[in-house]
Design a protein around this motif. Structure first.
Motif, PDB file in Angstrom:
ATOM      1  N   TYR A 189       0.820  -1.209   0.000  1.00 59.28           N
ATOM      2  CA  TYR A 189       0.000   0.000   0.000  1.00 59.28           C
ATOM      3  C   TYR A 189       0.855   1.261   0.000  1.00 59.28           C
ATOM      4  O   TYR A 189       0.513   2.259  -0.651  1.00 59.28           O
ATOM      5  CB  TYR A 189      -0.927   0.000   1.215  1.00 59.28           C
ATOM      6  CG  TYR A 189      -2.090  -0.964   1.108  1.00 59.28           C
ATOM      7  CD1 TYR A 189      -2.477  -1.494  -0.115  1.00 59.28           C
ATOM      8  CD2 TYR A 189      -2.815  -1.349   2.235  1.00 59.28           C
ATOM      9  CE1 TYR A 189      -3.536  -2.372  -0.225  1.00 59.28           C
ATOM     10  CE2 TYR A 189      -3.890  -2.213   2.145  1.00 59.28           C
ATOM     11  CZ  TYR A 189      -4.237  -2.724   0.913  1.00 59.28           C
ATOM     12  OH  TYR A 189      -5.301  -3.589   0.812  1.00 59.28           O
ATOM     13  N   GLN A 190       1.960   1.213   0.737  1.00 60.02           N
ATOM     14  CA  GLN A 190       2.836   2.388   0.761  1.00 60.02           C
ATOM     15  C   GLN A 190       3.493   2.625  -0.595  1.00 60.02           C
ATOM     16  O   GLN A 190       3.704   3.768  -0.994  1.00 60.02           O
ATOM     17  CB  GLN A 190       3.897   2.225   1.850  1.00 60.02           C
ATOM     18  CG  GLN A 190       3.372   2.444   3.263  1.00 60.02           C
ATOM     19  CD  GLN A 190       4.495   2.453   4.285  1.00 60.02           C
ATOM     20  OE1 GLN A 190       5.470   1.722   4.176  1.00 60.02           O
ATOM     21  NE2 GLN A 190       4.363   3.306   5.296  1.00 60.02           N
ATOM     22  N   LEU A 191       3.808   1.551  -1.287  1.00 59.86           N
ATOM     23  CA  LEU A 191       4.489   1.677  -2.570  1.00 59.86           C
ATOM     24  C   LEU A 191       3.533   1.989  -3.718  1.00 59.86           C
ATOM     25  O   LEU A 191       3.856   2.791  -4.607  1.00 59.86           O
ATOM     26  CB  LEU A 191       5.256   0.390  -2.887  1.00 59.86           C
ATOM     27  CG  LEU A 191       6.487   0.094  -2.028  1.00 59.86           C
ATOM     28  CD1 LEU A 191       7.024  -1.298  -2.337  1.00 59.86           C
ATOM     29  CD2 LEU A 191       7.563   1.140  -2.260  1.00 59.86           C
ATOM     30  N   PHE A 246      -7.989  -1.493  -4.871  1.00 59.60           N
ATOM     31  CA  PHE A 246      -8.272  -2.921  -5.010  1.00 59.60           C
ATOM     32  C   PHE A 246      -7.159  -3.630  -5.769  1.00 59.60           C
ATOM     33  O   PHE A 246      -6.744  -4.737  -5.415  1.00 59.60           O
ATOM     34  CB  PHE A 246      -9.610  -3.101  -5.744  1.00 59.60           C
ATOM     35  CG  PHE A 246      -9.836  -4.490  -6.284  1.00 59.60           C
ATOM     36  CD1 PHE A 246     -10.298  -5.494  -5.466  1.00 59.60           C
ATOM     37  CD2 PHE A 246      -9.581  -4.788  -7.629  1.00 59.60           C
ATOM     38  CE1 PHE A 246     -10.500  -6.790  -5.962  1.00 59.60           C
ATOM     39  CE2 PHE A 246      -9.784  -6.062  -8.132  1.00 59.60           C
ATOM     40  CZ  PHE A 246     -10.247  -7.060  -7.295  1.00 59.60           C
ATOM     41  N   TRP A 247      -6.630  -2.974  -6.807  1.00 57.03           N
ATOM     42  CA  TRP A 247      -5.676  -3.627  -7.691  1.00 57.03           C
ATOM     43  C   TRP A 247      -4.317  -3.845  -7.047  1.00 57.03           C
ATOM     44  O   TRP A 247      -3.649  -4.839  -7.366  1.00 57.03           O
ATOM     45  CB  TRP A 247      -5.527  -2.813  -8.978  1.00 57.03           C
ATOM     46  CG  TRP A 247      -6.707  -2.955  -9.872  1.00 57.03           C
ATOM     47  CD1 TRP A 247      -7.741  -2.073 -10.013  1.00 57.03           C
ATOM     48  CD2 TRP A 247      -7.006  -4.065 -10.722  1.00 57.03           C
ATOM     49  NE1 TRP A 247      -8.667  -2.556 -10.899  1.00 57.03           N
ATOM     50  CE2 TRP A 247      -8.240  -3.779 -11.352  1.00 57.03           C
ATOM     51  CE3 TRP A 247      -6.361  -5.255 -11.007  1.00 57.03           C
ATOM     52  CZ2 TRP A 247      -8.832  -4.663 -12.265  1.00 57.03           C
ATOM     53  CZ3 TRP A 247      -6.944  -6.125 -11.908  1.00 57.03           C
ATOM     54  CH2 TRP A 247      -8.150  -5.829 -12.527  1.00 57.03           C
ATOM     55  N   SER A 248      -3.883  -2.971  -6.150  1.00 60.39           N
ATOM     56  CA  SER A 248      -2.535  -3.121  -5.596  1.00 60.39           C
ATOM     57  C   SER A 248      -2.405  -4.403  -4.785  1.00 60.39           C
ATOM     58  O   SER A 248      -1.465  -5.185  -4.981  1.00 60.39           O
ATOM     59  CB  SER A 248      -2.176  -1.899  -4.749  1.00 60.39           C
ATOM     60  OG  SER A 248      -3.114  -1.705  -3.710  1.00 60.39           O
ATOM     61  N   LEU A 280      -3.194  -7.607  -7.105  1.00 58.78           N
ATOM     62  CA  LEU A 280      -2.103  -7.860  -8.050  1.00 58.78           C
ATOM     63  C   LEU A 280      -0.879  -8.431  -7.348  1.00 58.78           C
ATOM     64  O   LEU A 280      -0.185  -9.296  -7.889  1.00 58.78           O
ATOM     65  CB  LEU A 280      -1.732  -6.570  -8.787  1.00 58.78           C
ATOM     66  CG  LEU A 280      -2.560  -6.227 -10.024  1.00 58.78           C
ATOM     67  CD1 LEU A 280      -2.143  -4.877 -10.589  1.00 58.78           C
ATOM     68  CD2 LEU A 280      -2.424  -7.313 -11.084  1.00 58.78           C
ATOM     69  N   ALA A 281      -0.598  -7.956  -6.140  1.00 59.02           N
ATOM     70  CA  ALA A 281       0.527  -8.501  -5.372  1.00 59.02           C
ATOM     71  C   ALA A 281       0.312  -9.986  -5.112  1.00 59.02           C
ATOM     72  O   ALA A 281       1.240 -10.803  -5.264  1.00 59.02           O
ATOM     73  CB  ALA A 281       0.683  -7.742  -4.057  1.00 59.02           C
ATOM     74  N   ASN A 282      -0.922 -10.358  -4.730  1.00 58.44           N
ATOM     75  CA  ASN A 282      -1.212 -11.770  -4.502  1.00 58.44           C
ATOM     76  C   ASN A 282      -1.143 -12.573  -5.796  1.00 58.44           C
ATOM     77  O   ASN A 282      -0.664 -13.711  -5.813  1.00 58.44           O
ATOM     78  CB  ASN A 282      -2.596 -11.921  -3.869  1.00 58.44           C
ATOM     79  CG  ASN A 282      -2.552 -11.841  -2.355  1.00 58.44           C
ATOM     80  OD1 ASN A 282      -1.494 -11.606  -1.777  1.00 58.44           O
ATOM     81  ND2 ASN A 282      -3.681 -12.017  -1.712  1.00 58.44           N
ATOM     82  N   SER A 325      -7.223 -13.654  -5.977  1.00 58.05           N
ATOM     83  CA  SER A 325      -7.996 -12.418  -6.095  1.00 58.05           C
ATOM     84  C   SER A 325      -8.525 -11.939  -4.739  1.00 58.05           C
ATOM     85  O   SER A 325      -9.171 -10.898  -4.660  1.00 58.05           O
ATOM     86  CB  SER A 325      -9.169 -12.620  -7.049  1.00 58.05           C
ATOM     87  OG  SER A 325     -10.103 -13.552  -6.540  1.00 58.05           O
ATOM     88  N   VAL A 326      -8.248 -12.703  -3.685  1.00 58.12           N
ATOM     89  CA  VAL A 326      -8.726 -12.387  -2.343  1.00 58.12           C
ATOM     90  C   VAL A 326      -7.557 -11.884  -1.504  1.00 58.12           C
ATOM     91  O   VAL A 326      -6.435 -12.391  -1.624  1.00 58.12           O
ATOM     92  CB  VAL A 326      -9.357 -13.636  -1.684  1.00 58.12           C
ATOM     93  CG1 VAL A 326      -9.852 -13.328  -0.278  1.00 58.12           C
ATOM     94  CG2 VAL A 326     -10.491 -14.175  -2.547  1.00 58.12           C
ATOM     95  N   LEU A 327      -7.794 -10.906  -0.643  1.00 53.01           N
ATOM     96  CA  LEU A 327      -6.728 -10.404   0.224  1.00 53.01           C
ATOM     97  C   LEU A 327      -6.503 -11.378   1.377  1.00 53.01           C
ATOM     98  O   LEU A 327      -6.760 -11.087   2.548  1.00 53.01           O
ATOM     99  CB  LEU A 327      -7.079  -9.014   0.756  1.00 53.01           C
ATOM    100  CG  LEU A 327      -7.113  -7.885  -0.273  1.00 53.01           C
ATOM    101  CD1 LEU A 327      -7.435  -6.559   0.407  1.00 53.01           C
ATOM    102  CD2 LEU A 327      -5.786  -7.787  -1.016  1.00 53.01           C
TER     103      LEU A 327
END
Length: 441
Positions: free
Chosen positions: A89-91, A96-98, A101-103, A145-147
């Motif tokens: 989130y800081q970067l 929603f996409w950040s 997409l990381a996952n 697609s899930v956090l």
């Protein structure tokens, strides 16, 4: 005959060059990422339950508010994934996409690791089969697609399997064992279920016949890596919670959920205070953690037969179905997906999973046989990791979300099983054609 000690020279295992291995892994990773991006273009899950917790606490960490609940320091959930997400989130911002997409990237890289692991253990074909199987497995695509913490934990678990299996037991150095421990420790910061992983590592070294003294030294090196990686969290917990908490305070409640008079083997959190004395758990989480663990242990020791029976029920829940991944992805999507799409995905996902599970069972049997024939024990490391993880859920409650971290290992053995069965079918066809030719002559 031992697996790695013999007067005869062990059979050589063909392994692709580093360049070929890298190309294969990158190709599978790219395919996996493309499939996950296509999924994200259609499915937009709204975080709820645990996943809302991860998002909210990641936002708080990113804003410098610390890891707290209701204004007080917390360790209820492990800090690893919220901390990772806070960095994202800081970067890249908190859209929603950040996070998703990381996952998706982590899960795609896991597919590349599976490819490398299969090639290192058996053959390039086995690696590609396993990698593409995992890349296209719908449950993993849905989870990405899930956090959820599973994607980070699964990546680290698969990386640990690769680090431990790349070198034969007799060739493992203490530096590699220490690095393995550091990766396992980072995984424990996300989900502390691997805190006892030095035990299967020691068992693997014993199976590999490296000698008791060397096995103890390598297990100690791994343990030191785990302790080093986890230590900052333990120190933080000691300072903020004024108690010794290695990673998190939800271990006791998780144990109690699976071991109490009303437990069903799966997720259990009734809102009736007569059935659930821990409804105010997070108000004093350290004390309640100890109380829940004590209640669970008391139930286990006073009801050993029922605990044994429920263990098999928990295993059933662990391996039954694919509903959890689809519920938290498709089921929470905004806007909703078409009903026909949800039904089709469930049918394909369930069929793929059952096929992968059957192939994995056959692949495990073939891998054990191959390891004995080649006197190469490396395949036993991912197998022991798999066995260790499954054994935990004989005691702890289970549902198919809990299975997600070991699905790369299921895909690994499934890929090997598919390749071996395909080769066996080809050999049978060749023998039949040769026999017909001989009879005709």
């Amino acid at each position: 005959m031992t697996l790695e000690h013999s007067h005869a020279r062990p059979a050589a295992i063909p392994c692709p060059s580093a360049a070929v291995l890298a190309i294969d892994a990158l190709s599978v990773t790219a395919v996996a990422l493309l499939l996950r991006l296509l999924w994200l273009s259609a499915v937009h899950p709204v975080p709820a339950s645990d996943f809302a917790w991860y998002r909210d606490h990641a936002l708080a960490l990113a804003e410098g508010q610390g890891y707290t609940y209701d204004g007080k320091p917390t360790a209820y959930f492990p800090i690893g994934y919220p901390l990772f997400l806070a960095g994202i989130y800081q970067l890249f911002g908190s859209s929603f996409w950040s996070g998703t997409l990381a996952n998706a990237v982590l899960n795609s890289l896991t597919a590349g690791l599976v490819t490398m692991l299969g090639a290192v253990l058996w053959s390039r074909a086995a690696g590609l089969a396993a990698g593409f199987l995992f890349a296209g497995y719908l449950s993993q695509i849905a989870w990405s697609s899930v956090l959820c913490s599973e994607m980070l934990f699964t990546f680290l678990l698969t990386l640990a399997a690769l680090i431990g299996a790349t070198r034969a037991g007799r060739d493992v150095r203490q530096s590699r064992a220490f690095a393995l421990g550091c990766v396992v420790g980072l995984a424990c910061a996300v989900r502390p279920v691997l805190l006892l992983a030095p035990a299967p590592w020691f068992a693997y070294l014993v199976v590999a016949r490296v000698g008791w003294r060397r096995a103890c030294a390598l297990a100690a090196a791994m343990l030191s890596g785990v302790v080093l990686a986890v230590a900052p969290i333990t120190v933080r917990n000691a300072i903020d919670l004024h108690a010794f908490v290695m990673v998190s305070t939800n271990g006791g409640i998780n144990l109690w959920q699976g071991n109490n008079p009303h437990a069903n083997g799966a997720y259990f959190w009734p809102l009736n205070p007569h059935q659930n004395p821990f409804l105010s758990y997070v108000s004093n989480e350290v004390t309640e953690d100890h109380a829940a663990a004590q209640a669970a242990r008391a139930y286990i020791f006073t009801h050993p037969l029922h605990t044994l029976e429920m263990g098999f029920v928990k295993w059933w829940h662990l391996f039954a179905g694919v509903s959890n991944a689809l519920y938290w992805s498709i089921g929470q999507s905004s806007p909703p997906v078409p009903r026909w799409f949800a039904r089709a995905v469930h049918a394909v996902d369930l069929g793929t999973y059952l096929g992968m599970l059957a192939s994995a069972c056959g692949g495990i049997a073939m891998a054990v046989r191959s390891a004995r024939m080649r006197r190469d024990a490396r395949a036993f490391w991912p197998l022991l990791v798999l066995a260790y993880y499954v054994a935990l859920f004989f005691i702890f409650p289970a549902w198919d979300r809990m299975r997600a971290p070991i699905e790369p290992l299921l895909a690994l053995f499934a890929g090997y099983g598919i390749v071996q069965m395909t080769r066996a079918v080809r050999r049978v066809r060749f023998v039949r054609r040769f026999a017909r030719g001989s009879n005709a002559g």
